[in-house]
Enzyme design. Structure first.
Site, PDB file in Angstrom:
ATOM      1  N   CYS A 168      21.446 -69.412  35.305  1.00 63.21           N
ATOM      2  CA  CYS A 168      22.814 -69.913  35.312  1.00 63.21           C
ATOM      3  C   CYS A 168      23.780 -68.741  35.418  1.00 63.21           C
ATOM      4  O   CYS A 168      23.401 -67.592  35.256  1.00 63.21           O
ATOM      5  CB  CYS A 168      23.098 -70.711  34.039  1.00 63.21           C
ATOM      6  SG  CYS A 168      21.922 -72.053  33.739  1.00 63.21           S
ATOM      7  N   GLU A 196       4.810 -65.519  53.417  1.00 67.38           N
ATOM      8  CA  GLU A 196       6.265 -65.405  53.266  1.00 67.38           C
ATOM      9  C   GLU A 196       6.977 -66.326  54.249  1.00 67.38           C
ATOM     10  O   GLU A 196       7.987 -66.957  53.897  1.00 67.38           O
ATOM     11  CB  GLU A 196       6.690 -63.950  53.468  1.00 67.38           C
ATOM     12  CG  GLU A 196       8.185 -63.706  53.402  1.00 67.38           C
ATOM     13  CD  GLU A 196       8.808 -64.019  52.052  1.00 67.38           C
ATOM     14  OE1 GLU A 196      10.052 -64.054  51.979  1.00 67.38           O
ATOM     15  OE2 GLU A 196       8.080 -64.242  51.065  1.00 67.38           O
TER      16      GLU A 196
END
Length: 614
Positions: free
Chosen positions: A2, A487
């Site tokens: 956050c 990836e």
């Protein structure tokens, strides 16, 4: 996960809070909120809270409609852990005049909640953060000020946290505290600030103070004071942030991910700045103690998560091929919970873009507890927790990376690993002067080579049009290009929401081939290396089952395009460093597929940039 902003100044700080949240939205965008101490005649001294589910823009609209004005406040943008994304669970959480914003996870919140409920406190959310608000309110009843109340409260918390607190009982104070989650102070000319990231404070100041675990800081309008959880005063150095506003802006690009893909030539050049024009690599690039730490290293243990883990998998090939050192790579969240065989002569390398990745930090500390003191951080943030925890460091110079799907951080990590492999090879006496010069010349040419790859974007856009309707995809690679396939699959999953899996191409016939048909596209990374002929055989297995192939190949691959075999030819073959080049078109493919599908490229659902919780 956050983002937190705290401000106390001689001016209206509401715009500062909103702008700060917009700069931190990459850390979480389920909901957003702020709380201020009112200053208008009707609301003077009252705690005013505004929250909204969704993006910061929703909160900004509500705040704008209320015309809030205040000189003290806290704000938060959330990535949900406890409780679903909703206005009810959005921060700040309050308790009778106390407001709290929080990043992290409180592991003992159920115990705290039961105790607080027994004392008469009522919980109205599903979050662990609400327990912090009630706990601080409880401690405030006997504390001399808000600093003491927060200090007493955090001593009862177990887990990871960064918190910001204001209270109507102490309207001339804001208090912040951290343990295991990032938080820094901003020292401004008109006030004091705090945030999860320096980017949120560029609007107010470039002077920052990095808090350490166990720090509790009081902010006033003119100064700040830091104490430890036990109450003793401490001082932390003031740093001048080198972030610039341009680095945080989109410029001519549609998304930060696109911008960051195209920034890779410069990011690689910046990371190579220490060796640019040099004919040798120096141990000192990894820290003053590098000579002592590298002496007698017998193996390398890499700890990382996500994209950084893929960088480590590529590095394993380089470390073994160039330096002749056995290397292992482990997902940090797994390593920290098993009992590995410790070896004091192992170099432990922790890799993280943010330097705050909770699992990687915990795994690094665990390795040290096991007696492995030779530690190296490869990171993009100089003052981060993982860097501070490591004996050695190599700071990649990727610059700010805002897009959740990492791009330039990955390629600069690969460059760092290439330099590490050369340095260890030289230290072990396995690198001649001519070989060293050759490798360094190839590294220093990488920015130019990557720039040429970026020119393939129009061809990749055309592929993306065909890809966008797919529900699944297989990625194949061999040798150090298998992690590059991994990836590429991760990027496609992250931002387009297409299910994708990556395999070492030789494993295709051991199961995944059963999935191949005309609806399952297969993407292959096919450099002209020693494994090319083996890879071609694997691709023939796909074609024989009616599969459609998309191949990123070198110019001399010897393959001919057809209706079911699409070939994009790379500008040049790049030997050992080929993985750095081959990942770039995979990034572009994921980006343009996401554009066609209309997903939120920079803020994919359910994800956040900095994973500071387990």
């Amino acid at each position: 996960m956050c983002g937190i902003v705290v401000a106390m100044a001689h001016r209206n700080i509401v715009p500062v809070l909103i702008e700060g949240l917009s700069r931190l939205e990459y850390r979480g965008y389920d909901s957003a909120g702020l709380a201020v101490i009112g200053e208008t005649e009707e609301e003077r001294g009252e705690l005013i809270r505004e929250r909204a589910r969704g993006r910061v823009a929703e909160l900004a609209a509500r705040v704008g409609a209320r015309k809030l004005h205040a000189s003290l406040g806290i704000a938060h943008t959330r990535w949900a852990t406890h409780g679903a994304p909703s206005e009810r669970n959005a921060h700040p959480h309050v308790s009778a005049g106390v407001a709290v914003v929080h990043n992290g996870i409180i592991e003992n919140f159920e115990t705290l909640k039961a105790d607080l409920q027994g004392r008469g406190y009522t919980f109205v959310s599903d979050t662990d953060t609400e327990a912090i608000a009630h706990l601080i309110h409880l401690k405030q009843q006997t504390a001399s000020d808000l600093v003491e109340a927060v200090r007493l409260a955090v001593n009862d918390l177990e887990g990871a946290y960064a918190i910001g607190v204001i209270s109507t009982s102490f309207p001339e104070q804001a208090v912040v505290a951290r343990c295991g989650a990032p938080l820094l102070l901003g020292v401004g000319e008109d006030g004091m600030y705090a945030a999860s990231d320096a980017a949120a404070l560029l609007q107010a100041t470039h002077k920052v103070v990095y808090l350490e675990d166990g720090d509790v800081a009081e902010l006033s309008r003119e100064s700040y004071r830091i104490v430890r959880m036990g109450g003793e005063a401490v001082e932390r150095p003031v740093h001048l942030s080198n972030l610039v506003q341009d680095a945080m802006d989109l410029g001519p690009y549609r998304h930060f991910m696109q911008k960051e893909i195209f920034e890779q030539p410069q990011a690689i050049a910046n990371t190579l700045g220490l060796v640019s024009g040099s004919r040798t690599v120096l141990e000192e690039h990894f820290g003053e103690q590098s000579g002592e730490m590298f002496a007698g290293v017998r193996r390398v243990q890499i700890l990382a998560c996500g994209t950084s883990y893929h960088a480590g998998l590529v590095a394993r090939y380089w470390l073994e091929a160039i330096a002749g050192l056995p290397a292992s790579v482990e997902i940090a969240s797994e390593y920290r919970y098993r009992k590995p065989v410790a070896d004091a002569e192992t170099l432990v390398v922790a890799v993280s873009q943010s330097g705050e990745t909770a699992d990687t930090l915990a795994a690094l500390k665990y390795a040290r507890e096991l007696g492995m003191k030779r530690t190296l951080a490869i990171c993009n943030v100089p003052e981060s927790a993982i860097v501070r925890e490591s004996a050695l460091r190599f700071i990649t110079r990727a610059g700010p990376e805002i897009g959740v799907a990492s791009t330039k951080a990955f390629t600069t990590q690969l460059v760092a690993f290439a330099l590490l492999a050369l340095t260890l090879a030289k230290h072990c006496g396995r690198l001649s002067g001519s070989e060293e010069e050759k490798h360094l010349a190839a590294l220093c040419h990488l920015p130019v080579a990557v720039q040429k790859v970026l020119e393939l974007e129009p061809d990749i856009e055309r592929w993306a049009q065909r890809f966008a309707s797919k529900a699944h995809a297989l990625f194949l690679g061999r040798g150090p290009h298998w992690p590059i396939a991994m990836e590429g699959a991760l990027k496609l999953k992250e931002i387009s929401y297409i299910h994708a899996e990556a395999y070492a191409a030789g494993e295709l016939k051991h199961g995944p081939l059963a999935l191949v048909d005309e609806r399952m596209p297969v993407i292959a990374v096919a450099p002209a290396d020693d494994l090319l002929e083996k890879l071609k055989s694997n691709l023939q297995e796909v074609r024989a089952r009616g599969g459609e192939l998309y191949v990123f190949a070198d110019a001399d691959c010897g393959m001919t395009a057809s209706e079911s075999l699409h070939i994009l030819r790379m500008p040049e073959h790049y030997g050992l460093l080929s993985p750095v080049l081959h990942v770039v078109p995979l990034q572009l493919l994921a980006y343009h597929v996401a554009l066609v599908r209309g997903t939120d490229v920079d803020k994919p659902r359910n994800l956040a940039k900095s994973v500071t919780v387990e």
